[in-house]
Design a protein around this motif. Structure first.
Motif, PDB file in Angstrom:
ATOM      1  N   UNK A 215      96.964 -46.541   1.871  1.00  0.00           N
ATOM      2  CA  UNK A 215      97.229 -45.639   2.980  1.00  0.00           C
ATOM      3  C   UNK A 215      98.650 -45.095   2.940  1.00  0.00           C
ATOM      4  N   UNK A 216      99.595 -45.892   2.448  1.00  0.00           N
ATOM      5  CA  UNK A 216     100.968 -45.396   2.308  1.00  0.00           C
ATOM      6  C   UNK A 216     101.037 -44.293   1.263  1.00  0.00           C
ATOM      7  N   UNK A 217     100.351 -44.504   0.138  1.00  0.00           N
ATOM      8  CA  UNK A 217     100.360 -43.503  -0.930  1.00  0.00           C
ATOM      9  C   UNK A 217      99.723 -42.212  -0.453  1.00  0.00           C
ATOM     10  N   UNK A 218      98.591 -42.317   0.215  1.00  0.00           N
ATOM     11  CA  UNK A 218      97.895 -41.121   0.682  1.00  0.00           C
ATOM     12  C   UNK A 218      98.693 -40.393   1.758  1.00  0.00           C
ATOM     13  N   UNK A 233      90.143 -33.486  -1.959  1.00  0.00           N
ATOM     14  CA  UNK A 233      90.294 -34.624  -2.874  1.00  0.00           C
ATOM     15  C   UNK A 233      91.002 -35.789  -2.186  1.00  0.00           C
ATOM     16  N   UNK A 234      92.036 -35.472  -1.396  1.00  0.00           N
ATOM     17  CA  UNK A 234      92.788 -36.525  -0.705  1.00  0.00           C
ATOM     18  C   UNK A 234      91.916 -37.188   0.362  1.00  0.00           C
ATOM     19  N   UNK A 235      91.174 -36.404   1.117  1.00  0.00           N
ATOM     20  CA  UNK A 235      90.309 -36.958   2.164  1.00  0.00           C
ATOM     21  C   UNK A 235      89.200 -37.825   1.572  1.00  0.00           C
ATOM     22  N   UNK A 236      88.719 -37.457   0.352  1.00  0.00           N
ATOM     23  CA  UNK A 236      87.692 -38.289  -0.291  1.00  0.00           C
ATOM     24  C   UNK A 236      88.245 -39.693  -0.570  1.00  0.00           C
ATOM     25  N   UNK A 237      89.453 -39.750  -1.110  1.00  0.00           N
ATOM     26  CA  UNK A 237      90.053 -41.060  -1.374  1.00  0.00           C
ATOM     27  C   UNK A 237      90.290 -41.826  -0.086  1.00  0.00           C
ATOM     28  N   UNK A 238      90.702 -41.137   0.966  1.00  0.00           N
ATOM     29  CA  UNK A 238      90.888 -41.798   2.265  1.00  0.00           C
ATOM     30  C   UNK A 238      89.583 -42.429   2.724  1.00  0.00           C
ATOM     31  N   UNK A 239      88.487 -41.695   2.578  1.00  0.00           N
ATOM     32  CA  UNK A 239      87.179 -42.209   2.998  1.00  0.00           C
ATOM     33  C   UNK A 239      86.774 -43.416   2.161  1.00  0.00           C
ATOM     34  N   UNK A 240      87.064 -43.374   0.855  1.00  0.00           N
ATOM     35  CA  UNK A 240      86.732 -44.500  -0.017  1.00  0.00           C
ATOM     36  C   UNK A 240      87.538 -45.735   0.368  1.00  0.00           C
ATOM     37  N   UNK A 258      97.076 -46.101  -7.399  1.00  0.00           N
ATOM     38  CA  UNK A 258      98.074 -45.651  -8.375  1.00  0.00           C
ATOM     39  C   UNK A 258      97.609 -44.313  -8.956  1.00  0.00           C
ATOM     40  N   UNK A 259      98.153 -43.237  -8.433  1.00  0.00           N
ATOM     41  CA  UNK A 259      97.739 -41.911  -8.895  1.00  0.00           C
ATOM     42  C   UNK A 259      98.461 -41.476 -10.160  1.00  0.00           C
ATOM     43  N   UNK A 260      99.323 -42.354 -10.701  1.00  0.00           N
ATOM     44  CA  UNK A 260      99.865 -42.115 -12.041  1.00  0.00           C
ATOM     45  C   UNK A 260      99.047 -42.857 -13.096  1.00  0.00           C
ATOM     46  N   UNK A 261      98.060 -43.626 -12.648  1.00  0.00           N
ATOM     47  CA  UNK A 261      97.209 -44.387 -13.560  1.00  0.00           C
ATOM     48  C   UNK A 261      96.261 -43.431 -14.258  1.00  0.00           C
ATOM     49  N   UNK A 262      96.326 -43.413 -15.577  1.00  0.00           N
ATOM     50  CA  UNK A 262      95.571 -42.427 -16.339  1.00  0.00           C
ATOM     51  C   UNK A 262      94.734 -43.100 -17.414  1.00  0.00           C
TER      52      UNK A 262
END
Length: 399
Positions: A215-218, A233-240, A258-262
């Motif tokens: 939640x902090x990252x989002x 896209x951001x709201x989808x991750x929030x829902x997940x 981790x949105x730098x995780x690739x």
């Protein structure tokens, strides 16, 4: 001549097998309780099939000599094989979707130093399913599997290939490759030293720091001046994340966003993740919505997602919780003389019919009674059945 295994090959001795089976049986119970059914694919496939999806480097595949003109290879993972097996089947009947499949077997890889490695994996593939519920099912199934084997202090590192790709696309095109490389290697210093416009560098540093409590990252992502066009896209991750936290099946501190995780962008199209525990990566997976189309005769694809557990890393992380000794036989059956052998075999067979009996051993040598007792003690067997010539049975407890 000293006979040795090829580098990377493994012998599993009985205690190794007992520990591995302890893990596998619990994981399999979880998989089956969620409706997943086991699939077995060939150990050997055409090299072009293994590498068609773009996730497998042909150099990592151990090739097999064949009289065929097609090059064969040992499977380095399972997703490609399962996609090949089901791509055409899913379109034959809409009722076949989704398909819940699991596997448990060995895989083979060629390493950069040209050595081979055999390892063991168990995992699931959810084929023909997309959206929040499918992604949530996979994450929560993974969490329950880890809890069932009593793994401690694990965390899922969660990324999103689609969102991270969209965040990188917001950069001027000439900077995207360099920033992507820094993100992939988590090289913040190189990013700071890179010759970039101030606003671009500031945004790139925001990206590499997008890691922590979900939640902090989002919240940081939503407040960025760059991301106003990525609300969906951001709201989808929030829902997940909300789904993860609301079920009670896994605690909120188990999940790191981790949105730098690739991972491999040609392969993954949505959420990607790995599980870290005590310096081991015990699992990884993600969503791949285009892979099945590579194997379908009409290039029809089906959204899919899955994960695999690295059983040897999991075994190392669990070492103190696994069985440390082998189970012992319940009883040693001993023919007192050669004339009593038939009666001894018959008595052992009768004992093995008892569902409460795990194992019965026969004494294979004729020796004095004290030597037999010492032998039973050395094997951890607490009871001896002495069988006489006339079939009379004498039971003795060995201390």
């Amino acid at each position: 001549m000293v006979h040795q295994l090829p580098t990377g090959a493994k012998d599993l001795l009985p205690l190794d097998v007992a520990q591995k089976s302890w893990i596998e049986s619990r994981i399999q119970q979880v998989f089956q309780s969620w409706g997943y059914q086991r699939i077995i694919t060939p150990t050997v496939e055409h090299l072009r099939s293994l590498t068609a999806g773009g996730a497998v480097d042909p150099k990592s595949v151990i090739q097999v000599h064949s009289s065929s003109i097609d090059i064969l290879g040992l499977r380095p993972e399972f997703t490609a094989s399962i996609a090949r097996a089901y791509a055409a089947r899913l379109g034959q009947n809409v009722a076949t979707c989704p398909q819940r499949l699991y596997y448990n077997a060995n895989v083979f890889r060629r390493r950069a130093n040209n050595t081979s490695e055999e390892s063991f994996q168990a995992g699931v593939e959810l084929l023909g399913a997309s959206g929040l519920l499918a992604d949530g099912e996979i994450l929560l199934l993974l969490a329950e599997s880890l809890d069932r084997v009593e793994l401690q202090e694990w965390q899922i590192i969660l990324g999103d290939a689609r969102l991270t790709g969209a965040l990188l696309d917001l950069l001027p095109e000439k900077y995207q490759a360099k920033v992507r490389q820094c993100l992939a290697s988590l090289d913040r210093i190189a990013l700071q030293e890179m010759d970039l416009p101030d606003d671009v560098k500031g945004y790139a540093l925001e990206l590499i720091d997008l890691r922590g409590k979900p939640k902090d990252v989002l919240s940081r992502l939503s407040s960025s001046t760059w991301t106003s066009g990525l609300t969906g896209e951001i709201n989808y991750l929030k829902s997940l994340i909300d789904l993860w936290e609301s079920t009670g099946l896994a605690s909120s501190d188990r999940l790191i966003l981790d949105l730098s995780f690739m991972q491999t962008f040609d392969y993954y199209t949505g959420i990607v993740f790995e599980v870290a525990c005590n310096n081991y990566v015990v699992a990884q997976g993600g969503r791949y919505d285009h892979l099945l189309g590579v194997y379908h005769p009409q290039n029809v694809s089906y959204p899919s997602i899955g994960f695999c557990l690295n059983l040897e890393d999991l075994q190392q992380a669990l070492q103190s919780r696994l069985p440390q000794t082998l189970s012992t036989s319940n009883c040693l059956v001993v023919a007192k003389t050669a004339d009593a052998m038939q009666a001894a075999f018959a008595h052992a067979a009768l004992l093995r019919q008892d569902p409460n009996i795990d194992a019965i051993e026969l004494e294979l040598e004729f020796r004095d009674e004290d030597a037999v007792r010492d032998h039973a003690r050395s094997r951890g067997i607490s009871q001896i059945s002495w069988v006489s010539n006339d079939g009379v049975i004498s039971l003795e407890t060995v201390i």
